[in-house]
Design a protein around this motif. Structure first.
Motif, PDB file in Angstrom:
ATOM      1  N   SER A 186      -8.350  -8.238   9.911  1.00 46.10           N
ATOM      2  CA  SER A 186      -8.106  -8.976   8.664  1.00 46.10           C
ATOM      3  C   SER A 186      -7.895  -7.979   7.535  1.00 46.10           C
ATOM      4  O   SER A 186      -8.359  -6.837   7.588  1.00 46.10           O
ATOM      5  CB  SER A 186      -9.245  -9.930   8.326  1.00 46.10           C
ATOM      6  OG  SER A 186     -10.396  -9.243   7.905  1.00 46.10           O
ATOM      7  N   VAL A 187      -7.168  -8.439   6.521  1.00 45.63           N
ATOM      8  CA  VAL A 187      -6.918  -7.633   5.334  1.00 45.63           C
ATOM      9  C   VAL A 187      -6.989  -8.538   4.111  1.00 45.63           C
ATOM     10  O   VAL A 187      -6.543  -9.683   4.139  1.00 45.63           O
ATOM     11  CB  VAL A 187      -5.551  -6.913   5.388  1.00 45.63           C
ATOM     12  CG1 VAL A 187      -4.385  -7.890   5.454  1.00 45.63           C
ATOM     13  CG2 VAL A 187      -5.388  -5.954   4.210  1.00 45.63           C
ATOM     14  N   GLY A 188      -7.588  -8.007   3.061  1.00 45.49           N
ATOM     15  CA  GLY A 188      -7.596  -8.669   1.761  1.00 45.49           C
ATOM     16  C   GLY A 188      -7.119  -7.685   0.716  1.00 45.49           C
ATOM     17  O   GLY A 188      -7.514  -6.521   0.736  1.00 45.49           O
ATOM     18  N   VAL A 189      -6.242  -8.143  -0.166  1.00 46.24           N
ATOM     19  CA  VAL A 189      -5.724  -7.297  -1.240  1.00 46.24           C
ATOM     20  C   VAL A 189      -5.776  -8.108  -2.539  1.00 46.24           C
ATOM     21  O   VAL A 189      -5.326  -9.253  -2.576  1.00 46.24           O
ATOM     22  CB  VAL A 189      -4.262  -6.849  -0.988  1.00 46.24           C
ATOM     23  CG1 VAL A 189      -3.803  -5.861  -2.066  1.00 46.24           C
ATOM     24  CG2 VAL A 189      -4.090  -6.248   0.396  1.00 46.24           C
ATOM     25  N   VAL A 190      -6.328  -7.499  -3.579  1.00 48.82           N
ATOM     26  CA  VAL A 190      -6.439  -8.161  -4.875  1.00 48.82           C
ATOM     27  C   VAL A 190      -5.774  -7.286  -5.929  1.00 48.82           C
ATOM     28  O   VAL A 190      -6.074  -6.098  -6.029  1.00 48.82           O
ATOM     29  CB  VAL A 190      -7.915  -8.419  -5.258  1.00 48.82           C
ATOM     30  CG1 VAL A 190      -8.001  -9.158  -6.588  1.00 48.82           C
ATOM     31  CG2 VAL A 190      -8.631  -9.204  -4.163  1.00 48.82           C
ATOM     32  N   ARG A 191      -4.873  -7.895  -6.697  1.00 48.15           N
ATOM     33  CA  ARG A 191      -4.200  -7.169  -7.784  1.00 48.15           C
ATOM     34  C   ARG A 191      -5.033  -7.304  -9.064  1.00 48.15           C
ATOM     35  O   ARG A 191      -5.417  -8.405  -9.449  1.00 48.15           O
ATOM     36  CB  ARG A 191      -2.808  -7.729  -8.042  1.00 48.15           C
ATOM     37  CG  ARG A 191      -2.057  -7.008  -9.143  1.00 48.15           C
ATOM     38  CD  ARG A 191      -0.749  -7.674  -9.595  1.00 48.15           C
ATOM     39  NE  ARG A 191      -0.284  -8.697  -8.710  1.00 48.15           N
ATOM     40  CZ  ARG A 191       0.827  -8.614  -7.953  1.00 48.15           C
ATOM     41  NH1 ARG A 191       1.574  -7.551  -7.990  1.00 48.15           N
ATOM     42  NH2 ARG A 191       1.183  -9.605  -7.178  1.00 48.15           N
ATOM     43  N   PHE A 192      -5.296  -6.153  -9.681  1.00 51.25           N
ATOM     44  CA  PHE A 192      -5.986  -6.106 -10.969  1.00 51.25           C
ATOM     45  C   PHE A 192      -5.057  -5.455 -11.986  1.00 51.25           C
ATOM     46  O   PHE A 192      -4.378  -4.484 -11.673  1.00 51.25           O
ATOM     47  CB  PHE A 192      -7.260  -5.260 -10.882  1.00 51.25           C
ATOM     48  CG  PHE A 192      -8.392  -5.929 -10.160  1.00 51.25           C
ATOM     49  CD1 PHE A 192      -9.399  -6.576 -10.870  1.00 51.25           C
ATOM     50  CD2 PHE A 192      -8.471  -5.895  -8.775  1.00 51.25           C
ATOM     51  CE1 PHE A 192     -10.457  -7.184 -10.208  1.00 51.25           C
ATOM     52  CE2 PHE A 192      -9.531  -6.489  -8.101  1.00 51.25           C
ATOM     53  CZ  PHE A 192     -10.526  -7.144  -8.829  1.00 51.25           C
ATOM     54  N   VAL A 193      -5.027  -5.985 -13.188  1.00 50.30           N
ATOM     55  CA  VAL A 193      -4.307  -5.373 -14.291  1.00 50.30           C
ATOM     56  C   VAL A 193      -5.323  -5.110 -15.393  1.00 50.30           C
ATOM     57  O   VAL A 193      -5.963  -6.050 -15.885  1.00 50.30           O
ATOM     58  CB  VAL A 193      -3.149  -6.260 -14.794  1.00 50.30           C
ATOM     59  CG1 VAL A 193      -2.454  -5.607 -15.987  1.00 50.30           C
ATOM     60  CG2 VAL A 193      -2.151  -6.546 -13.678  1.00 50.30           C
ATOM     61  N   ASP A 194      -5.499  -3.843 -15.707  1.00 57.01           N
ATOM     62  CA  ASP A 194      -6.483  -3.421 -16.709  1.00 57.01           C
ATOM     63  C   ASP A 194      -7.864  -4.010 -16.436  1.00 57.01           C
ATOM     64  O   ASP A 194      -8.561  -4.450 -17.346  1.00 57.01           O
ATOM     65  CB  ASP A 194      -5.998  -3.775 -18.116  1.00 57.01           C
ATOM     66  CG  ASP A 194      -4.701  -3.059 -18.467  1.00 57.01           C
ATOM     67  OD1 ASP A 194      -4.516  -1.911 -17.996  1.00 57.01           O
ATOM     68  OD2 ASP A 194      -3.871  -3.632 -19.186  1.00 57.01           O
ATOM     69  N   GLY A 195      -8.247  -4.038 -15.154  1.00 59.89           N
ATOM     70  CA  GLY A 195      -9.576  -4.481 -14.759  1.00 59.89           C
ATOM     71  C   GLY A 195      -9.747  -5.976 -14.604  1.00 59.89           C
ATOM     72  O   GLY A 195     -10.831  -6.449 -14.276  1.00 59.89           O
ATOM     73  N   VAL A 196      -8.682  -6.737 -14.805  1.00 56.95           N
ATOM     74  CA  VAL A 196      -8.742  -8.198 -14.696  1.00 56.95           C
ATOM     75  C   VAL A 196      -7.988  -8.640 -13.440  1.00 56.95           C
ATOM     76  O   VAL A 196      -6.822  -8.275 -13.257  1.00 56.95           O
ATOM     77  CB  VAL A 196      -8.133  -8.875 -15.950  1.00 56.95           C
ATOM     78  CG1 VAL A 196      -8.134 -10.390 -15.817  1.00 56.95           C
ATOM     79  CG2 VAL A 196      -8.881  -8.436 -17.204  1.00 56.95           C
TER      80      VAL A 196
END
Length: 185
Positions: free
Chosen positions: A20-30
């Motif tokens: 399994s893989v999980g990827v989360v995009r953050f922009v300036d910590g959000v």
């Protein structure tokens, strides 16, 4: 700064056994958005103790796509949707997760992404040197982050939050902190 927190779960001791893989995009910590997928490992052997940890079994992934399809149809489009030229990954114990990327790409003869990474475990050790532990579960509990440990998406999400918190604690920008620990994939 845009960064991608990434986490893998594996079926066994081999780094090319991503399940399994999980990827989360953050922009300036959000947090902005995320993707998750089960993966059929290169070799369908699940160590029972690994299944006990993450809860993923042979039956859960037997009809799932293998790594190349997941990477090319789920992960890469997600990474490229931000328009960034170079991808910035963060992972807690990044040596493991980046090792999974390298091993799977090598096994399937795929090129590596144009990416670099930083390890939030190393960053946390520096930011909170006084803590008894720097495991993701310990940090989450310490900071009141509720999540399901060993779930690739929740682990990635928590890792991304830890980077933002470490930058805030050190009174530096996320970009500056990432640059200090950055390594090429």
């Amino acid at each position: 700064m845009t960064y991608y927190a990434i986490d893998f779960e594996t079926a066994n001791n081999y780094q090319n056994s991503a399940c399994s893989v999980g990827v989360v995009r953050f922009v300036d910590g959000v947090e902005k958005d995320s993707v998750y997928s089960l993966i059929k490992p290169a070799k369908m052997y699940f160590r029972p103790d690994f299944t006990d940890i993450h809860g993923i079994s042979y039956g859960d992934v037997r009809h799932s796509p293998e790594f190349p399809e997941v990477w090319q149809t789920v992960v890469e489009p997600f990474l490229k949707s931000s328009g960034e030229e170079k991808i910035h990954f963060v992972a807690h114990n990044a040596q493991f997760d980046m090792g999974v990327v390298r091993a799977c790409c090598d096994y399937f003869g795929m090129p590596l992404s144009n990416a670099d990474y930083a390890c939030t475990l190393q960053i946390a050790r520096k930011a909170w040197a006084e803590f008894d532990s720097h495991k993701l579960t310990y940090l989450a509990e310490k900071f009141g982050i509720i999540y399901k440990a060993h779930d690739a998406l929740d682990d990635a999400r928590t890792c991304g939050k830890i980077l933002a918190m470490a930058a805030e604690k050190s009174d530096r920008s996320i970009d500056e902190l990432f640059s200090q620990y950055q390594k090429d994939l």
